[in-house]
Write a protein that holds these residues in place. Structure first.
Motif, PDB file in Angstrom:
ATOM      1  N   MET B 104       0.837  -1.189   0.000  1.00 54.55           N
ATOM      2  CA  MET B 104       0.000   0.000   0.000  1.00 54.55           C
ATOM      3  C   MET B 104       0.880   1.250   0.000  1.00 54.55           C
ATOM      4  O   MET B 104       1.875   1.310   0.706  1.00 54.55           O
ATOM      5  CB  MET B 104      -0.849  -0.032   1.277  1.00 54.55           C
ATOM      6  CG  MET B 104      -1.640   1.221   1.535  1.00 54.55           C
ATOM      7  SD  MET B 104      -2.699   1.077   3.022  1.00 54.55           S
ATOM      8  CE  MET B 104      -1.482   1.009   4.319  1.00 54.55           C
ATOM      9  N   ASN B 206       8.797   0.177   9.817  1.00 52.51           N
ATOM     10  CA  ASN B 206       7.979  -0.627   8.914  1.00 52.51           C
ATOM     11  C   ASN B 206       8.179  -2.103   9.256  1.00 52.51           C
ATOM     12  O   ASN B 206       9.252  -2.498   9.707  1.00 52.51           O
ATOM     13  CB  ASN B 206       8.359  -0.348   7.452  1.00 52.51           C
ATOM     14  CG  ASN B 206       9.838  -0.582   7.183  1.00 52.51           C
ATOM     15  OD1 ASN B 206      10.654  -0.633   8.117  1.00 52.51           O
ATOM     16  ND2 ASN B 206      10.214  -0.725   5.932  1.00 52.51           N
ATOM     17  N   THR B 208       7.075  -6.257   7.820  1.00 55.86           N
ATOM     18  CA  THR B 208       6.635  -7.000   6.642  1.00 55.86           C
ATOM     19  C   THR B 208       6.105  -8.361   7.069  1.00 55.86           C
ATOM     20  O   THR B 208       6.792  -9.103   7.770  1.00 55.86           O
ATOM     21  CB  THR B 208       7.829  -7.176   5.673  1.00 55.86           C
ATOM     22  OG1 THR B 208       8.313  -5.878   5.321  1.00 55.86           O
ATOM     23  CG2 THR B 208       7.401  -7.915   4.416  1.00 55.86           C
ATOM     24  N   TRP B 210       3.938 -11.634   5.279  1.00 56.52           N
ATOM     25  CA  TRP B 210       3.421 -12.132   4.000  1.00 56.52           C
ATOM     26  C   TRP B 210       1.983 -12.614   4.159  1.00 56.52           C
ATOM     27  O   TRP B 210       1.719 -13.801   4.202  1.00 56.52           O
ATOM     28  CB  TRP B 210       4.333 -13.233   3.463  1.00 56.52           C
ATOM     29  CG  TRP B 210       4.349 -13.194   1.981  1.00 56.52           C
ATOM     30  CD1 TRP B 210       3.566 -13.917   1.126  1.00 56.52           C
ATOM     31  CD2 TRP B 210       5.160 -12.354   1.167  1.00 56.52           C
ATOM     32  NE1 TRP B 210       3.843 -13.562  -0.160  1.00 56.52           N
ATOM     33  CE2 TRP B 210       4.820 -12.621  -0.174  1.00 56.52           C
ATOM     34  CE3 TRP B 210       6.148 -11.384   1.431  1.00 56.52           C
ATOM     35  CZ2 TRP B 210       5.427 -11.968  -1.243  1.00 56.52           C
ATOM     36  CZ3 TRP B 210       6.754 -10.737   0.380  1.00 56.52           C
ATOM     37  CH2 TRP B 210       6.395 -11.034  -0.936  1.00 56.52           C
ATOM     38  N   GLU B 222       3.205  -4.902   3.990  1.00 53.13           N
ATOM     39  CA  GLU B 222       4.099  -4.050   4.769  1.00 53.13           C
ATOM     40  C   GLU B 222       3.218  -3.024   5.457  1.00 53.13           C
ATOM     41  O   GLU B 222       2.261  -2.528   4.864  1.00 53.13           O
ATOM     42  CB  GLU B 222       5.098  -3.334   3.844  1.00 53.13           C
ATOM     43  CG  GLU B 222       6.080  -2.427   4.590  1.00 53.13           C
ATOM     44  CD  GLU B 222       6.876  -1.506   3.657  1.00 53.13           C
ATOM     45  OE1 GLU B 222       6.585  -1.479   2.445  1.00 53.13           O
ATOM     46  OE2 GLU B 222       7.744  -0.789   4.157  1.00 53.13           O
ATOM     47  N   LEU B 224       3.260   0.280   8.702  1.00 51.51           N
ATOM     48  CA  LEU B 224       4.050   1.104   9.622  1.00 51.51           C
ATOM     49  C   LEU B 224       3.474   0.930  11.020  1.00 51.51           C
ATOM     50  O   LEU B 224       2.276   0.765  11.180  1.00 51.51           O
ATOM     51  CB  LEU B 224       3.981   2.577   9.226  1.00 51.51           C
ATOM     52  CG  LEU B 224       4.423   2.911   7.807  1.00 51.51           C
ATOM     53  CD1 LEU B 224       4.339   4.418   7.563  1.00 51.51           C
ATOM     54  CD2 LEU B 224       5.841   2.421   7.551  1.00 51.51           C
TER      55      LEU B 224
END
Lengths: 551, 551
Positions: B104, B206, B208, B210, B222, B224
């Motif tokens: 995004m 950030n 990550t 999956w 991903e 924040l």
């Protein structure tokens, strides 16, 4: 010179008087201190791979010149600049090494410097019409390949995600080394008409570059930065924007970081991969190597052609946008350390310092304690409500002498000492970090907030100004004007910067790099008047260039 | 109900009077508008892999239920909540889809909401003794395996870097899904004695993961967040810290985001992978699904045992530290959208709104323009200097009616209209976003800053309070107290939350999930008095639990 060492907590407690005089001879004093055992900071920054502590101990010093930072020990700057740098970072608790080769943990004291940088720049970016936003860090590999120069510049240092959710990915994903490609992919979707321009955004983000030789803050596998990205209707506007942003960086460097950078244009060889023109601020470190501390790129239409970023102009014609990008990173913190630090450790410009004033209460007898601590708290409150970043170190495990040296090592610009006699006089003692010993020390400043607050504010300004002035003097005394290649070689061999007229070829620029280790840092904006002759070729030259070895 | 559409620029210009009345019948009004062509936002958030625009058009709607956000169209919330959500995000320019599946781009208007969240929490974190810092995002794969529950929870959703600088890596690196492991690796090196505790840090970063099914803000590949990490000498202190942080999140949700979350403890099944106890704030969205909006974990000594994070206590004994971690992410923005939005679009609580007041100057004849614009600028300046986030929309391409609806759709809490008659009367018209039509509109408020500024401040407070009150009413009318499994099934089938005494097993909790789709959101801190009987087993129960379907 002998390494400065911090004494263990157990050393004798001084009377206020002893303490006051001890700081002027701290080096001699600390020679008596016990040398602490080597710390676990022997994790080398540049060992070969993911490592356990044991591995790293074997690989220590591989890339950083055999340096072993030690707890409580600051190698003198003059003795070994590199080791001094690592000692300062470790002892001032600015950063630590991450478990993966070349990664860095930014500790609270170092991160607070980054926050000071962010606070200043964020305001300037918004004042000039930029908005913050966030682009994803995972970029399809095919994007990187779209701009020819860009892929050539970045492909050797990419980190690639090939497995996601337990499965091999169809297309490798690049962990953002910079965002021009993904930015352009999105800009192409957002920009339709001239009314959508200029589009001016910025993001605060982490970036990953697989660097082989790393160094805390200066070059790390992952670092933090801001990257601005803008799109404009015309090349002229893009050029104006690129210049505006390098100007903001220049002002930041001078006014906040007290770093007298030289601002200019990069040579073609040193231009950013994918840019038409790169502007840079180049700072002289304490070892006289240059540090590229910030860059602003006029990208022209390179990325807009690669990504088809077009708009409909007022006449209904499709045009490619002209773009810029510009960045400052956590590398700047390394620049601040290496510009101002001295043998005692860090020396921070007040506008960047996480702590601007450290208050050290001093007492000997227990009946003095309450009065001294209460006075310290009052002074703290007065300064805090005036917006000064102030801290009281009232811990009892450490002696005042230890504290003086510890906070000097941490680079705190001003120290306020308050002892029992000060309390009865209603005054304090103020010491400047930038002027060692008695010279930097003023007695009998009234505790009264109406006197103390403006006094402290003025002294903080004095320190800020003096750090800048000192750095300017240092810089200017280390730039040599050259009119022949031999003169350049001599200047570079002495570790100085060489400035001379230049209109020679890329090949000759490369030859200088190979033969001397120096590169063109920039063609400075400030140029001498008059006709110039290239020192390399004897041909006419339009500009002087600055050559130096660099980080 | 018909989809709300934004008219093209070319629609007729209204006289001030027409405009003022039009906003009360905007739905009817817009029925006349031309439906814009489908936009390129047909990029589906959850298509299968890295994608070009073409691919994505084919894959549209695969995971998000066939939703196609369109420019200028907001699907009514009551008609299709999911589509409404995506329409709002697209049209209010909060976010866009990145090129990699499930990623995004957070656009400036959405990012400004994140900045409001950061500004508030950053102050609270620092007030409670936490320092910001930064840990690297690349984590050796072996670290993730050290804590058994942690690896089980996270291994299915890892992104792995396997190639760096063109070479296959010896050890795969995990792109940070959360940082407990690397934090503990560092804490183990920094913590030696009880004097080093508590160690309390936070990072804005950030992460990550999956994820297979993604949704903007709510669940992205991903995102924040901030993640706090603390280490303490005792379990009691860690528990106190975990509770303190969930309390800060609760206050933030109520006071800033006007989200009346229910705070409580997670069931064992829903506890964070590696935690001893997880506290949560659970928010009810407009479709009555639950959103886990923030969590605080008491990690006990799980990670300190896995990483050997020990300290020497005051008696010289080695002890394991007790730890916490806590996080709020950009998911919260999704929560704000889905709590307050309505058919007209976004509705923002003033304390989160990037623009709190939009000023729409209205003129018909060109000789009225200067006076109206000048008055608008004066009002803007007065509000700006009073700290109100204000913007003037003086663009000439759009009609006042278009602007009214546009800024309502963007959720701006207050609108000030200034027309020629207002200028001559020295007054303005103020409209509230939360009260549609004439009811929310007040005429004849003096432009005089001494009157206008406090008036606007009070109205902003009113909107803030009214949003919270409305959300509380909605929440409370949608929680059903149940005393049998059948009652629970009925409540869940109606889309509501069920609250009932619970002391049954994990297996029975799983059975409910399978049979109804609902999970235990939490055991709320606020518990009814008296003896309780588990609605599932008939056994005595200590607590009621809340069950709901969730995002």
């Amino acid at each position: 010179m002998v390494a400065l060492r911090f004494p263990p907590f157990s050393l004798l407690v001084f009377s206020p008087k002893t303490v006051i005089s001890s700081s002027s001879s701290s080096l001699a004093f600390f020679r008596r201190a016990r040398r602490p055992s080597p710390s676990r900071f022997q994790l080398c920054f540049s060992s070969l791979s993911t490592q356990s502590e044991q591995q790293s101990r074997q690989e220590v010093g591989k890339d950083d010149g055999g340096t072993l930072p030690k707890e409580g020990v600051i190698t003198p700057r003059s003795q070994d600049f590199n080791m001094w740098y690592l000692d300062v970072i470790y002892n001032a608790e600015l950063a630590d090494y991450g478990p993966v080769r070349g990664t860095m943990v930014i500790r609270p004291y170092g991160y607070a410097m980054w926050e000071a940088i962010q606070d200043y720049l964020n305001v300037k970016f918004k004042e000039t019409g930029h908005s913050n936003m966030y682009f994803p860090q995972l970029i399809p590999y095919s994007f990187i390949e779209k701009e020819a120069a860009h892929v050539e510049g970045f492909s050797p240092e990419l980190a690639l995600v090939t497995i996601g959710g337990g499965k091999e990915l169809e297309e490798k994903l690049v962990v953002r080394p910079t965002s021009e490609t993904i930015v352009n992919h999105m800009f192409t979707q957002w920009i339709h008409s001239y009314r959508d321009l200029p589009l001016m955004v910025n993001q605060w983000a982490n970036v990953t570059r697989w660097e082989m030789r790393t160094r805390p803050f200066v070059r790390t596998l992952e670092f933090l930065w801001q990257e601005g990205h803008t799109a404009h209707a015309t090349e002229i506007e893009a050029e104006k924007e690129a210049l505006q942003m390098i100007d903001i960086y220049t002002k930041f460097a001078y006014e906040e970081a007290a770093m007298p950078v030289i601002t200019g244009r990069k040579s073609r060889l040193e231009t950013f991969a994918g840019a038409s023109r790169t502007y840079t601020i180049e700072a002289m470190m304490g070892d006289r190597k240059a540090l590229q501390a910030g860059t602003s790129h006029n990208l022209g239409q390179n990325f807009s052609h690669a990504f088809g970023t077009q708009f409909m102009d007022e006449n209904g014609q499709r045009q490619y946008v002209s773009q810029t990008s510009w960045a400052i990173s956590t590398r700047f913190i390394g620049g601040i350390i290496m510009t101002h630090g001295d043998d005692a450790g860090l020396m921070l410009p007040p506008r960047i310092a996480p702590i601007q004033v450290i208050i050290v209460p001093i007492w000997k007898k227990s009946d003095e304690k309450a009065g001294v601590l209460s006075a310290a708290t009052h002074v703290e409150e007065a300064l805090k409500s005036a917006g000064v970043k102030v801290k009281v170190d009232s811990s009892e495990q450490k002696t005042p002498g230890w504290k003086f040296n510890f906070w000097e090592m941490k680079g705190v610009p001003l120290r306020i000492e308050i002892g029992p006699r000060d309390v009865s006089n209603g005054s304090v003692v103020v010491s400047r970090r930038d002027i060692p010993g008695k010279q930097g020390k003023v007695f009998g400043i009234s505790m009264e907030p109406s006197t103390l607050v403006p006094y402290i504010r003025d002294r903080l300004q004095d320190v800020q100004a003096s750090l800048l002035e000192r750095a300017i003097t240092f810089r200017d005394s280390n730039i040599v004007d050259v009119s022949s290649y031999d003169e350049l070689k001599a200047a570079i061999a002495e570790g100085r910067w060489a400035r001379g007229p230049w209109s020679a070829s890329d090949a000759e620029e490369l030859r200088i790099k190979e033969e001397t280790g120096a590169t063109i840092r920039c063609f400075p904006f400030e140029q001498p008047e008059g006709l110039k002759t290239c020192f390399m070729t004897g041909n006419p030259a339009n500009e002087v260039a600055i050559f130096a070895k660099s980080y």
